[in-house]
Design a protein around this motif. Sequence first.
Motif, mmCIF file in Angstrom:
data_model
loop_
_atom_site.group_PDB
_atom_site.id
_atom_site.type_symbol
_atom_site.label_atom_id
_atom_site.label_comp_id
_atom_site.label_asym_id
_atom_site.label_seq_id
_atom_site.Cartn_x
_atom_site.Cartn_y
_atom_site.Cartn_z
ATOM 1 N N LYS A 25 0.813 -1.217 0.000
ATOM 2 C CA LYS A 25 0.000 0.000 0.000
ATOM 3 C C LYS A 25 0.845 1.265 0.000
ATOM 4 O O LYS A 25 0.559 2.211 -0.717
ATOM 5 N N GLN A 26 1.899 1.278 0.802
ATOM 6 C CA GLN A 26 2.614 2.544 0.984
ATOM 7 C C GLN A 26 4.133 2.451 0.905
ATOM 8 O O GLN A 26 4.829 3.441 1.139
ATOM 9 N N ILE A 108 5.719 -6.285 -5.460
ATOM 10 C CA ILE A 108 7.163 -6.533 -5.503
ATOM 11 C C ILE A 108 7.882 -5.355 -6.153
ATOM 12 O O ILE A 108 8.906 -4.881 -5.667
ATOM 13 N N GLY A 109 7.297 -4.850 -7.224
ATOM 14 C CA GLY A 109 7.896 -3.700 -7.898
ATOM 15 C C GLY A 109 7.956 -2.489 -6.976
ATOM 16 O O GLY A 109 8.915 -1.714 -7.004
ATOM 17 N N THR A 110 6.937 -2.351 -6.149
ATOM 18 C CA THR A 110 6.907 -1.228 -5.201
ATOM 19 C C THR A 110 8.085 -1.315 -4.238
ATOM 20 O O THR A 110 8.745 -0.320 -3.940
ATOM 21 N N GLY A 112 10.790 -2.988 -4.868
ATOM 22 C CA GLY A 112 12.003 -2.853 -5.679
ATOM 23 C C GLY A 112 12.328 -1.413 -6.009
ATOM 24 O O GLY A 112 13.496 -1.024 -6.092
ATOM 25 N N SER A 113 11.290 -0.630 -6.169
ATOM 26 C CA SER A 113 11.512 0.767 -6.535
ATOM 27 C C SER A 113 12.239 1.534 -5.445
ATOM 28 O O SER A 113 12.886 2.548 -5.702
ATOM 29 N N GLU A 114 12.130 1.034 -4.227
ATOM 30 C CA GLU A 114 12.778 1.739 -3.118
ATOM 31 C C GLU A 114 14.204 1.251 -2.860
ATOM 32 O O GLU A 114 14.883 1.764 -1.966
ATOM 33 N N LEU A 115 14.641 0.278 -3.617
ATOM 34 C CA LEU A 115 15.981 -0.275 -3.413
ATOM 35 C C LEU A 115 17.072 0.763 -3.607
ATOM 36 O O LEU A 115 16.990 1.603 -4.494
ATOM 37 N N ARG A 123 17.433 -7.264 -2.994
ATOM 38 C CA ARG A 123 17.503 -7.211 -4.449
ATOM 39 C C ARG A 123 17.464 -8.630 -5.024
ATOM 40 O O ARG A 123 16.729 -8.914 -5.978
ATOM 41 N N ILE A 126 14.012 -10.147 -4.881
ATOM 42 C CA ILE A 126 13.102 -9.649 -5.915
ATOM 43 C C ILE A 126 13.473 -10.225 -7.277
ATOM 44 O O ILE A 126 12.598 -10.609 -8.064
ATOM 45 N N LYS A 127 14.756 -10.276 -7.540
ATOM 46 C CA LYS A 127 15.187 -10.853 -8.820
ATOM 47 C C LYS A 127 14.686 -12.296 -8.959
ATOM 48 O O LYS A 127 14.258 -12.727 -10.032
ATOM 49 N N PHE A 130 11.033 -12.129 -9.778
ATOM 50 C CA PHE A 130 10.859 -11.664 -11.151
ATOM 51 C C PHE A 130 11.236 -12.783 -12.139
ATOM 52 O O PHE A 130 10.560 -12.997 -13.148
ATOM 53 N N GLN A 168 5.077 -4.570 -15.631
ATOM 54 C CA GLN A 168 5.612 -3.705 -14.582
ATOM 55 C C GLN A 168 5.329 -2.235 -14.880
ATOM 56 O O GLN A 168 4.905 -1.479 -14.013
ATOM 57 N N LEU A 172 2.786 0.299 -12.707
ATOM 58 C CA LEU A 172 3.289 1.541 -12.112
ATOM 59 C C LEU A 172 2.494 2.742 -12.617
ATOM 60 O O LEU A 172 2.024 3.580 -11.833
#
Lengths: 199, 199, 199, 199
Positions: A25-26, A108-110, A112-115, A123, A126-127, A130, A168, A172
């Motif tokens: 969510k956040q 998961i992308g959310t 990942g975006s903060e990595l 990482r 997530i890989k 994916f 993805q 987004l």
Amino acid sequence: MVKVKKENQPARLKIIQTAFDLFHKQGVNATSVDEILEKSQAGKSQFYYYFKNKEDLVHSVLMFFYGQLKNNELPINNKIESWKDLERWFYNFVGMQKAMNCDRGCPIGTIGSELVTGQDLIRQDIKLIFEFTRNSLSRFFHGLKVKGELKDSVDPDVLADFCFTVMQGGLLVAKINRESDIFENSIQQALAYLKSLAK
Amino acid sequence: MVKVKKENQPARLKIIQTAFDLFHKQGVNATSVDEILEKSQAGKSQFYYYFKNKEDLVHSVLMFFYGQLKNNELPINNKIESWKDLERWFYNFVGMQKAMNCDRGCPIGTIGSELVTGQDLIRQDIKLIFEFTRNSLSRFFHGLKVKGELKDSVDPDVLADFCFTVMQGGLLVAKINRESDIFENSIQQALAYLKSLAK
Amino acid sequence: MVKVKKENQPARLKIIQTAFDLFHKQGVNATSVDEILEKSQAGKSQFYYYFKNKEDLVHSVLMFFYGQLKNNELPINNKIESWKDLERWFYNFVGMQKAMNCDRGCPIGTIGSELVTGQDLIRQDIKLIFEFTRNSLSRFFHGLKVKGELKDSVDPDVLADFCFTVMQGGLLVAKINRESDIFENSIQQALAYLKSLAK
Amino acid sequence: MVKVKKENQPARLKIIQTAFDLFHKQGVNATSVDEILEKSQAGKSQFYYYFKNKEDLVHSVLMFFYGQLKNNELPINNKIESWKDLERWFYNFVGMQKAMNCDRGCPIGTIGSELVTGQDLIRQDIKLIFEFTRNSLSRFFHGLKVKGELKDSVDPDVLADFCFTVMQGGLLVAKINRESDIFENSIQQALAYLKSLAK
DNA sequence: TATGAATGAGGCTTCATTCAT
DNA sequence: AATGAATGAAGCCTCATTCAT
């Protein structure tokens, strides 16, 4: 023999599920340990009994998700065996997003975006997830090729990458716009393209 | 005579640029006001002299970016007038990402990914930027159609959506993987499709 | 067995008592959380473990005071059963104030004076405390009336209001003047009046 | 010759009037210089041109009020020459408070309530204002006495103190309760008493 | 007189984490 | 296995005040 943890640790599971939902969510950074504990009705120290730290929780959340994905416990069809299945696979994401008023993107992308540099464990997690998804797609296109139903020139793995990227990007953009039409338009084009590669 | 304000506010500009870079690198939530001020060598209260709060800074950063985008001050070609330009547009993102070791995604998408319900101002800002970019693409496809160089059945706007989605998805996936091959594969397929629509 | 919580929270209690003293001395707005913590020797985050925020502390302080008041743990005689008791009740405030060099007013009135629109919880707390005090007075005058020792025309509740008002006004004026003579003069007149109502 | 400041300093006056209103509404400590300047549409540096610091502003506000009081520019009748006037004087406070929904207390008392040890300048200012008011009352009772309309035993100054205390207490209690009935009851009793002293 | 920009201390609050039991 | 209490760094923001022009 390996201990079956899940059954004996309802608190741990509850924390993971709550965290997953809040991360979805956040995002991770906007979600505090306290909020997770409050929402999962767990005590402060249960957390540090089950998890080394917050990063370990993120890791556990991802591993939990990965486990569900592998065991087909998610409403995501990773057995793609026909064009119909592929379409379903795509539109399933649209459907899930719409069910949440396009408030969220890929869970998961959310994350990942903060990595940032250095978060190598997460990482990798997530890989892994994916790759699992891309493999589902890949297998489908490989199968088509083996059956001679795909043009000789195409690389099944590349098609999988393409599908995954559209998914993805679509999730987004739809989350940001709170509207899925761009996502749907993109899926439609992607499918048109892919079908054009059929023999 | 009208005073030109922005030119006289080096501190404000420095803060915005520093913030943009940090948001791009690590997201909004992971970037503290203190870090921005330290890196931009501004005093603690300069910040709140120029910005109402952190959200207002994000807004200002996005508006600054939008201004640069409109004035063609960014290394992003938004004058797409040929297939060659379109290719360049796509690969430009790959190049920028590679120049940063695939450490970052889209600066705007990264901010957008952290959006939660209620952040309507920032959401609008991002939608504005996204729309501007999609319009650049849209214009190109419209132009082709007018010139009769595109199949009648295709909708230029939908093609723009498609390109944009691939770009956003590719940037995100490449950032997570710290590798751009999936992004490049996706671009390649996207271009193959689009060119197949040419008459 | 039920755990008695309050007894096990010396830090919480210390904070409340310190805060009460500081609020009394300088008001709520002039008292920072940091000052309270420093003076109560509590760690910075103890505060937010026990209290939701500063307003919650004010609320807790008032509730603590109210508890003491009800349990007769304060040097305020709220069992007023004779004219002598009433006199003592009045002059007790003078005595307390003089003991502090007329540096302070009513601890509750001081907090109340800083109230602004919207602070309804704290307002209610104070009203509760005020009502309790007015009830003590009211009971006395009611008793007199029942016994036929008060003129028929007077309303006991109104007399209670009158006493309470004189007390609040006196404490405030004495605090401002750093001298209690106005307060004492007023008490003297009030008592003269009240006694004139006796039958 | 003394410069006539007021006419030439609209900004200064505006600041003082705005500050008076805000102090009245929310107290001194809860009112920031910035808020005053914003509401009075004055620039940041006008403030420090006209006032040494915030305390100097409070002082100026009080002196401004004192000036108005002395010049009879306020809706407070300080020419009390009859019992009717005295009644009007009392109920005027009730009326003013009701006109503000019992949201505020005495503007001066509110400032006085925030006083702490050491703020001697402001304390003196307030004492001056209070004394002026008490003098108005005092003069009335003295006059009655001279005219033989008051019992010999009473001290006019003490009666003034009594009235003043009831007024301050009433305003405070009414502000806290957001209701003036206790105030009104107290006035009624005070007047009943005072009139009982008439010969 | 008047301005916008700058200062830095301090305000309230939340964070991830650890301790003693 | 679980608890509440404790820790202190850091988060965002506001304060009164001063500077250069």
